[in-house]
Each structure stands twice: as C-alpha cells, then as structure tokens.
Design a protein around this motif. Structure first.
Motif, PDB file in Angstrom:
ATOM      1  N   TYR A  69      29.687   7.464  36.462  1.00 15.90           N
ATOM      2  CA  TYR A  69      30.540   6.325  36.157  1.00 15.90           C
ATOM      3  C   TYR A  69      30.886   6.311  34.671  1.00 15.90           C
ATOM      4  N   PRO A  70      31.986   5.806  34.225  1.00 11.75           N
ATOM      5  CA  PRO A  70      33.222   5.681  34.978  1.00 11.75           C
ATOM      6  C   PRO A  70      33.955   7.013  35.000  1.00 11.75           C
ATOM      7  N   VAL A  71      34.710   7.176  36.030  1.00 10.64           N
ATOM      8  CA  VAL A  71      35.559   8.360  36.140  1.00 10.64           C
ATOM      9  C   VAL A  71      37.006   7.879  36.201  1.00 10.64           C
ATOM     10  N   PRO A  72      37.946   8.709  35.814  1.00 11.29           N
ATOM     11  CA  PRO A  72      39.346   8.298  35.821  1.00 11.29           C
ATOM     12  C   PRO A  72      39.817   7.912  37.224  1.00 11.29           C
ATOM     13  N   THR A  73      40.545   6.810  37.286  1.00 11.53           N
ATOM     14  CA  THR A  73      41.109   6.350  38.556  1.00 11.53           C
ATOM     15  C   THR A  73      42.629   6.465  38.562  1.00 11.53           C
ATOM     16  N   ASP A  74      43.165   7.173  37.569  1.00 12.06           N
ATOM     17  CA  ASP A  74      44.619   7.274  37.430  1.00 12.06           C
ATOM     18  C   ASP A  74      45.222   8.505  38.104  1.00 12.06           C
ATOM     19  N   GLY A  75      44.410   9.230  38.872  1.00  8.98           N
ATOM     20  CA  GLY A  75      44.901  10.418  39.557  1.00  8.98           C
ATOM     21  C   GLY A  75      44.712  11.699  38.772  1.00  8.98           C
ATOM     22  N   THR A  76      44.168  11.616  37.578  1.00  8.86           N
ATOM     23  CA  THR A  76      43.979  12.792  36.736  1.00  8.86           C
ATOM     24  C   THR A  76      43.198  13.894  37.457  1.00  8.86           C
ATOM     25  N   PHE A  77      42.160  13.509  38.179  1.00 11.82           N
ATOM     26  CA  PHE A  77      41.317  14.478  38.874  1.00 11.82           C
ATOM     27  C   PHE A  77      41.455  14.345  40.400  1.00 11.82           C
ATOM     28  N   GLU A  78      42.591  13.890  40.853  1.00 12.77           N
ATOM     29  CA  GLU A  78      42.794  13.607  42.269  1.00 12.77           C
ATOM     30  C   GLU A  78      42.404  14.789  43.168  1.00 12.77           C
ATOM     31  N   LYS A  79      42.876  15.960  42.845  1.00 20.31           N
ATOM     32  CA  LYS A  79      42.583  17.142  43.662  1.00 20.31           C
ATOM     33  C   LYS A  79      41.084  17.463  43.638  1.00 20.31           C
ATOM     34  N   GLU A  80      40.484  17.414  42.451  1.00 20.65           N
ATOM     35  CA  GLU A  80      39.068  17.738  42.302  1.00 20.65           C
ATOM     36  C   GLU A  80      38.167  16.726  43.015  1.00 20.65           C
ATOM     37  N   PHE A  81      38.628  15.479  43.138  1.00 17.79           N
ATOM     38  CA  PHE A  81      37.823  14.429  43.741  1.00 17.79           C
ATOM     39  C   PHE A  81      37.877  14.435  45.271  1.00 17.79           C
ATOM     40  N   LEU A  82      38.755  15.215  45.864  1.00 18.54           N
ATOM     41  CA  LEU A  82      38.926  15.191  47.316  1.00 18.54           C
ATOM     42  C   LEU A  82      37.652  15.514  48.096  1.00 18.54           C
ATOM     43  N   SER A  83      36.782  16.307  47.532  1.00 20.54           N
ATOM     44  CA  SER A  83      35.554  16.711  48.228  1.00 20.54           C
ATOM     45  C   SER A  83      34.420  15.692  48.102  1.00 20.54           C
ATOM     46  N   TYR A  84      34.663  14.586  47.389  1.00 14.52           N
ATOM     47  CA  TYR A  84      33.596  13.631  47.103  1.00 14.52           C
ATOM     48  C   TYR A  84      34.032  12.208  47.410  1.00 14.52           C
ATOM     49  N   LYS A  85      33.049  11.361  47.649  1.00 17.98           N
ATOM     50  CA  LYS A  85      33.336   9.950  47.834  1.00 17.98           C
ATOM     51  C   LYS A  85      33.578   9.333  46.461  1.00 17.98           C
ATOM     52  N   THR A  86      34.650   8.573  46.344  1.00 19.32           N
ATOM     53  CA  THR A  86      34.979   7.875  45.110  1.00 19.32           C
ATOM     54  C   THR A  86      35.286   6.426  45.430  1.00 19.32           C
ATOM     55  N   THR A  87      35.293   5.596  44.394  1.00 19.83           N
ATOM     56  CA  THR A  87      35.717   4.213  44.574  1.00 19.83           C
ATOM     57  C   THR A  87      36.832   3.937  43.583  1.00 19.83           C
ATOM     58  N   GLY A  88      37.598   2.944  43.853  1.00 18.13           N
ATOM     59  CA  GLY A  88      38.673   2.543  42.959  1.00 18.13           C
ATOM     60  C   GLY A  88      38.152   1.956  41.661  1.00 18.13           C
ATOM     61  N   ARG A  89      36.843   1.702  41.603  1.00 19.45           N
ATOM     62  CA  ARG A  89      36.247   1.119  40.399  1.00 19.45           C
ATOM     63  C   ARG A  89      35.721   2.189  39.443  1.00 19.45           C
ATOM     64  N   GLY A  90      36.028   3.445  39.715  1.00 18.50           N
ATOM     65  CA  GLY A  90      35.664   4.487  38.771  1.00 18.50           C
ATOM     66  C   GLY A  90      34.325   5.141  39.014  1.00 18.50           C
ATOM     67  N   THR A  91      33.994   5.359  40.264  1.00 22.14           N
ATOM     68  CA  THR A  91      32.726   5.991  40.621  1.00 22.14           C
ATOM     69  C   THR A  91      32.985   7.216  41.478  1.00 22.14           C
ATOM     70  N   ILE A  92      32.210   8.262  41.236  1.00 26.59           N
ATOM     71  CA  ILE A  92      32.221   9.425  42.108  1.00 26.59           C
ATOM     72  C   ILE A  92      30.773   9.693  42.509  1.00 26.59           C
ATOM     73  N   GLN A  93      30.596  10.115  43.760  1.00 22.23           N
ATOM     74  CA  GLN A  93      29.263  10.375  44.287  1.00 22.23           C
ATOM     75  C   GLN A  93      29.107  11.844  44.633  1.00 22.23           C
ATOM     76  N   PHE A  94      28.016  12.440  44.129  1.00 22.67           N
ATOM     77  CA  PHE A  94      27.688  13.825  44.426  1.00 22.67           C
ATOM     78  C   PHE A  94      26.487  13.816  45.375  1.00 22.67           C
ATOM     79  N   PRO A  95      26.699  14.147  46.646  1.00 23.35           N
ATOM     80  CA  PRO A  95      25.606  14.062  47.612  1.00 23.35           C
ATOM     81  C   PRO A  95      24.517  15.104  47.357  1.00 23.35           C
ATOM     82  N   PHE A  96      23.281  14.683  47.616  1.00 17.81           N
ATOM     83  CA  PHE A  96      22.175  15.629  47.550  1.00 17.81           C
ATOM     84  C   PHE A  96      22.390  16.679  48.634  1.00 17.81           C
TER      85      PHE A  96
END
Length: 118
Positions: A69-96
């Motif tokens: 946290y926080p991660v960009p929510t403006d689409g900057t990493f849209e492609k890279e974030f596709l494999s992970y759960k994200t929230t509109g509040r700027g969170t990305i989750q990396f599963p164990f």
C-alpha cells in the motif's frame, strides 16, 4: 490477551512463521535496494518506508497474502496488476504460494518515490 505492537520492522517480521518471514524480508530488501535513502518505520502497525517526510510504501502480512500500500490506481500498472487482487483504494495483494513479483514491487516503489520527489 494484549498484543504488543512492533516498534520496528525487525520486530514485525519476527512475529510471523519462518516461511512468511522469508517473504517479508524479500519485500523489505526489494524496497531498500530500490530506494536506499528511504527510512524504515512502523505506521498503522505495518512496516513503512518514509521518503522526504512522506509515506513511500507500507507492506503487511495477512492470512493468505502480503498487501502492499499504496499503489497507483490511475491505470499506470494496469497490465501488471491483472494477475493480482487489487482495490480501488490503492492496495495490491500477493498471495502466498506464488513467487513474489520482485520487479513489480521495485517499479511501484520507484514510481511512488518519483511522485514524492515532484
């Protein structure tokens, strides 16, 4: 039962099982290698990095993932974030159980540092 809040990142990491500690240390190393001038801290009970007096990034272990946290929510990493759960509040989750995306974490930290420095 009272739970002691960690006063530093070492204490935070030591409170987890060894396998989780390994992942947390890996993320810590990625951030410190990418932005060596960032200061380590604990904020909101999580490992936090401060740059020029502003929050650069937090990370935290949860039951099934590590949150960043926080991660960009403006689409900057849209492609890279596709494999992970994200929230509109700027969170990305990396599963164990999946490899930690080292390059992505480094890119996010660098992006945040650039925003802070502007």
């Amino acid at each position: 039962m009272s739970v002691n809040k960690p006063s530093n990142i070492d204490e935070y990491i030591s409170g987890f099982p060894v396998d989780v500690q390994t992942v947390l240390e890996e993320i810590r190393s990625i951030i410190t290698d990418t932005i060596p001038e960032a200061e380590e801290s604990i904020s909101y009970g999580m490992p936090t990095y401060i740059l020029d007096g502003k929050t650069l990034i937090h990370f935290a272990a949860h039951k099934k993932h590590i949150g960043l946290y926080p991660v960009p929510t403006d689409g900057t990493f849209e492609k890279e974030f596709l494999s992970y759960k994200t929230t509109g509040r700027g969170t990305i989750q990396f599963p164990f159980g999946k490899p930690i995306p080292k390059d992505l974490i480094a890119e996010i930290a660098a992006f945040r540092a650039e925003k802070i420095r502007k």
